[in-house]
Motif scaffolding. Structure first.
Motif, PDB file in Angstrom:
ATOM      1  N   ALA A  22       0.814  -1.218   0.000  1.00  0.00           N
ATOM      2  CA  ALA A  22       0.000   0.000   0.000  1.00  0.00           C
ATOM      3  C   ALA A  22       0.845   1.265   0.000  1.00  0.00           C
ATOM      4  O   ALA A  22       0.357   2.341  -0.356  1.00  0.00           O
ATOM      5  N   ILE A  23       2.102   1.178   0.376  1.00  0.00           N
ATOM      6  CA  ILE A  23       2.972   2.356   0.387  1.00  0.00           C
ATOM      7  C   ILE A  23       3.349   2.779  -1.027  1.00  0.00           C
ATOM      8  O   ILE A  23       3.739   3.917  -1.257  1.00  0.00           O
ATOM      9  N   LEU A  24       3.210   1.907  -1.988  1.00  0.00           N
ATOM     10  CA  LEU A  24       3.709   2.168  -3.334  1.00  0.00           C
ATOM     11  C   LEU A  24       3.078   3.380  -4.013  1.00  0.00           C
ATOM     12  O   LEU A  24       3.718   4.050  -4.801  1.00  0.00           O
ATOM     13  N   GLU A  25       1.826   3.665  -3.754  1.00  0.00           N
ATOM     14  CA  GLU A  25       1.138   4.779  -4.403  1.00  0.00           C
ATOM     15  C   GLU A  25       1.075   5.981  -3.466  1.00  0.00           C
ATOM     16  O   GLU A  25       1.683   5.994  -2.416  1.00  0.00           O
ATOM     17  N   ALA A  30       3.341   9.377   4.333  1.00  0.00           N
ATOM     18  CA  ALA A  30       3.962   9.586   5.643  1.00  0.00           C
ATOM     19  C   ALA A  30       3.238   8.778   6.718  1.00  0.00           C
ATOM     20  O   ALA A  30       3.878   8.102   7.537  1.00  0.00           O
ATOM     21  N   LEU A  31       1.925   8.805   6.711  1.00  0.00           N
ATOM     22  CA  LEU A  31       1.178   8.020   7.690  1.00  0.00           C
ATOM     23  C   LEU A  31       1.262   6.526   7.401  1.00  0.00           C
ATOM     24  O   LEU A  31       1.265   5.713   8.320  1.00  0.00           O
ATOM     25  N   MET A  32       1.350   6.154   6.137  1.00  0.00           N
ATOM     26  CA  MET A  32       1.473   4.734   5.813  1.00  0.00           C
ATOM     27  C   MET A  32       2.841   4.198   6.237  1.00  0.00           C
ATOM     28  O   MET A  32       2.942   3.053   6.683  1.00  0.00           O
ATOM     29  N   VAL A  33       3.872   5.009   6.121  1.00  0.00           N
ATOM     30  CA  VAL A  33       5.193   4.601   6.605  1.00  0.00           C
ATOM     31  C   VAL A  33       5.159   4.443   8.122  1.00  0.00           C
ATOM     32  O   VAL A  33       5.718   3.492   8.673  1.00  0.00           O
ATOM     33  N   LEU A  34       4.469   5.352   8.807  1.00  0.00           N
ATOM     34  CA  LEU A  34       4.314   5.238  10.254  1.00  0.00           C
ATOM     35  C   LEU A  34       3.545   3.971  10.622  1.00  0.00           C
ATOM     36  O   LEU A  34       3.865   3.307  11.607  1.00  0.00           O
ATOM     37  N   ASP A  73      -3.301   3.843   9.982  1.00  0.00           N
ATOM     38  CA  ASP A  73      -3.759   3.428   8.657  1.00  0.00           C
ATOM     39  C   ASP A  73      -5.146   4.007   8.371  1.00  0.00           C
ATOM     40  O   ASP A  73      -5.413   4.495   7.274  1.00  0.00           O
ATOM     41  N   PHE A  74      -6.006   3.997   9.367  1.00  0.00           N
ATOM     42  CA  PHE A  74      -7.342   4.579   9.219  1.00  0.00           C
ATOM     43  C   PHE A  74      -7.266   6.080   8.944  1.00  0.00           C
ATOM     44  O   PHE A  74      -7.971   6.602   8.076  1.00  0.00           O
ATOM     45  N   ALA A  75      -6.370   6.763   9.661  1.00  0.00           N
ATOM     46  CA  ALA A  75      -6.203   8.201   9.434  1.00  0.00           C
ATOM     47  C   ALA A  75      -5.681   8.481   8.032  1.00  0.00           C
ATOM     48  O   ALA A  75      -6.147   9.411   7.354  1.00  0.00           O
TER      49      ALA A  75
END
Length: 127
Positions: A22-25, A30-34, A73-75
């Motif tokens: 999911a980080i690819l797009e 920043a939140l997905m990396v967190l 992830d929700f945020a």
């Protein structure tokens, strides 16, 4: 007990793989990396607790890290959903732009993260 332990570990690894994908797009990276950091720390802490914790202990910290990963992830998904027009217009010039598979994987991994966090909180180490 072994079946539960293996299923929780597999669930954790599946959600971690979904998050890496999911980080690819442009899913608010920043939140997905967190989220990936929280989930990775949770998995490493789980492995550490599995070998060092005394019998009867609960995996509270692991569960809290997984729940925090689910909330971030929700945020990220909510931010991407509410600002989709700006993100998609910036990404593509065509009017037929769409969310993509990474957005769907983000939404699918969120309940899995929360469920695995709750499972970790209720999981008790046995001999």
């Amino acid at each position: 007990m072994v079946l539960l332990l293996v299923s929780v570990t597999v669930l954790h690894l599946v959600t971690l793989a979904m998050l890496f994908t999911a980080i690819l797009e442009k899913s608010v990276q920043a939140l997905m990396v967190l989220t990936v950091v929280f989930s990775s720390v949770s998995f490493l802490v789980f492995l550490g607790q599995l070998f060092t914790m005394s019998t009867g202990g609960l995996f509270y910290f692991t569960g809290l890290c997984q729940i925090c990963a689910g909330l971030t992830d929700f945020a990220a998904c909510l931010i991407f959903t509410f600002h989709r027009k700006e993100v998609l217009d910036e990404a593509r010039e065509s009017s037929t732009s769409h969310f993509g598979y990474c957005f769907i994987l983000s939404w699918l991994s969120m309940p899995l993260l929360v469920v695995s966090g709750v499972l970790y909180i209720h999981l008790r180490k046995k001999q």
